[in-house]
Motif scaffolding. Structure first.
Motif, PDB file in Angstrom:
ATOM      1  N   HIS A 136     111.712  14.651  -1.732  1.00  8.59           N
ATOM      2  CA  HIS A 136     112.195  16.011  -1.436  1.00  8.59           C
ATOM      3  C   HIS A 136     112.803  16.543  -2.793  1.00  8.59           C
ATOM      4  N   HIS A 141     118.110  18.014  -7.182  1.00 13.34           N
ATOM      5  CA  HIS A 141     118.762  19.168  -6.563  1.00 13.34           C
ATOM      6  C   HIS A 141     120.633  18.578  -6.715  1.00 13.34           C
ATOM      7  N   LYS A 186     115.706  16.257   3.527  1.00 12.04           N
ATOM      8  CA  LYS A 186     114.770  17.439   3.025  1.00 12.04           C
ATOM      9  C   LYS A 186     115.896  18.677   3.492  1.00 12.04           C
ATOM     10  N   ASP A 187     116.517  18.574   4.574  1.00 11.25           N
ATOM     11  CA  ASP A 187     117.570  19.699   4.637  1.00 11.25           C
ATOM     12  C   ASP A 187     118.413  19.920   3.666  1.00 11.25           C
ATOM     13  N   ASN A 190     116.882  21.492   0.755  1.00  5.18           N
ATOM     14  CA  ASN A 190     116.537  22.938   1.105  1.00  5.18           C
ATOM     15  C   ASN A 190     117.899  23.784   0.634  1.00  5.18           C
ATOM     16  N   TYR A 191     118.832  22.945   1.299  1.00  6.92           N
ATOM     17  CA  TYR A 191     120.153  24.095   1.274  1.00  6.92           C
ATOM     18  C   TYR A 191     120.603  24.108  -0.210  1.00  6.92           C
ATOM     19  N   SER A 193     118.872  23.877  -3.060  1.00 10.97           N
ATOM     20  CA  SER A 193     117.951  24.647  -3.647  1.00 10.97           C
ATOM     21  C   SER A 193     118.445  26.189  -3.485  1.00 10.97           C
ATOM     22  N   SER A 194     119.070  26.423  -2.289  1.00 17.46           N
ATOM     23  CA  SER A 194     119.144  27.898  -1.962  1.00 17.46           C
ATOM     24  C   SER A 194     120.465  28.484  -2.669  1.00 17.46           C
TER      25      SER A 194
ATOM     26  N   VAL B   5     112.743  28.961  10.093  1.00 16.21           N
ATOM     27  CA  VAL B   5     112.952  27.780   9.719  1.00 16.21           C
ATOM     28  C   VAL B   5     113.015  26.713  10.936  1.00 16.21           C
ATOM     29  N   ARG B  75     116.557  33.988   3.790  1.00 15.71           N
ATOM     30  CA  ARG B  75     116.097  32.814   3.175  1.00 15.71           C
ATOM     31  C   ARG B  75     117.287  31.949   2.665  1.00 15.71           C
ATOM     32  N   SER B  78     118.942  30.080   5.019  1.00 15.16           N
ATOM     33  CA  SER B  78     118.259  28.966   5.675  1.00 15.16           C
ATOM     34  C   SER B  78     117.746  29.341   7.262  1.00 15.16           C
ATOM     35  N   GLU B  81     111.737  30.815   5.890  1.00 18.07           N
ATOM     36  CA  GLU B  81     111.547  30.240   4.860  1.00 18.07           C
ATOM     37  C   GLU B  81     109.836  30.721   4.654  1.00 18.07           C
TER      38      GLU B  81
END
Lengths: 197, 83
Positions: A136, A141, A186-187, A190-191, A193-194, B5, B75, B78, B81
């Motif tokens: 991921h 990240h 993965k979560d 994702n966080y 990357s945000s 999500v 987005r 979260s 998405e």
């Protein structure tokens, strides 16, 4: 109030927008915010919103008539840090030279399960696109987040928070940003990357 | 195509055109206006591309920039998405 209770009766229906003639809809700035008004964070650092280029044109993401607090972060992506090693903060070394050794990933985030995590440098992790070695892109990240914190590009979490996330992921298999909530690798990726522009 | 999500239940309450929404992934609590809430409820019904979403929410041409900004904001929280 039990926040988990649904209150559909008071929610606007999907089928039809509330009729409010004269109201400017989808306004992210102005007297009456119609979108994201504010966020109450459950854990420091877990709810900040990065200002995006488009968002910066239309106002601050967390500005409204209800709150004057502005949350801004300028976190950069793994790609940025990979391509701009001369911008790395002091104490972090992208490559080995006659004067210093490249910073190893494991010196900051130890006990990783893959060879890359165990022996690679921060730059190696940024460069790797091998999902077997960096699932991921979590490591990439994490490195970006670490460099963002060290260079003061973001201030809403600390290196200690990043280390805790890493520790909990490899120890328990997940990180809990709030009671009853589990973020898996993965979560977390994702966080993180945000938080990057 | 946009979607909620996975894991977001959108537990919410509304008062006077504003909605308190619990974020199941972050544990945060958000305050949203009508438009953001409508957008989330629309996506709860199923993944939708941006054009269809704009059509369903009756977004006028001069509102499209604000609509796009809102998608980015949600987005970043979260909640939704792109797929």
């Amino acid at each position: 109030m039990d926040i988990q209770d649904q209150d559909q009766d008071q929610a606007a229906g999907v089928g039809g927008m509330p009729s409010k003639p004269g109201r400017r809809r989808f306004a992210s700035a102005g007297a009456k915010a119609s979108g994201v008004i504010l966020t109450l964070a459950s854990t420091p650092g877990m709810a900040c919103v990065c200002k995006t280029p488009s968002g910066s044109l239309s106002g601050n993401l967390q500005t409204s008539s209800h709150s004057t607090q502005t949350v801004v972060c300028n976190g950069m992506s793994p790609g940025y840090w990979k391509n701009w090693p001369d911008q790395w903060p002091s104490g972090c070394y992208p490559t080995t030279t006659a004067y210093q050794t490249a910073t190893k990933f494991a010196t900051i985030f130890p006990n990783g399960a893959t060879t890359l995590y165990q022996t690679g440098t921060l730059m190696d992790v940024l460069i790797s696109n091998d999902p077997a070695q960096d699932p991921h892109n979590l490591g990439a990240h994490l490195v970006a987040a670490y460099l963002n914190v060290k260079s003061n590009k973001i201030s809403f979490f600390t290196v200690a928070v990043l280390k805790t996330i890493w520790h909990d992921l490899y120890t328990y298999g997940y990180y809990a940003p709030a009671a009853g909530v589990k973020w898996f690798a993965k979560d977390v990726a994702n966080y993180l990357s945000s938080t990057e522009n | 195509m946009w979607r909620l999500v996975s894991g977001q239940c959108l537990a919410h309450r509304g008062w006077d055109g504003e909605y308190v929404v619990y974020n199941d992934l972050s544990g945060d609590t958000h305050l949203f206006g009508d438009d953001a809430m409508q957008l989330l409820l629309q996506l709860r019904a199923g993944p939708t591309d941006e054009e269809a979403l704009a059509h369903a929410l009756e977004v006028a041409l001069d509102e499209r920039e604000g609509f796009a900004v809102m998608l980015v904001e949600l987005r970043a929280l979260s909640l939704i998405e792109r797929v």
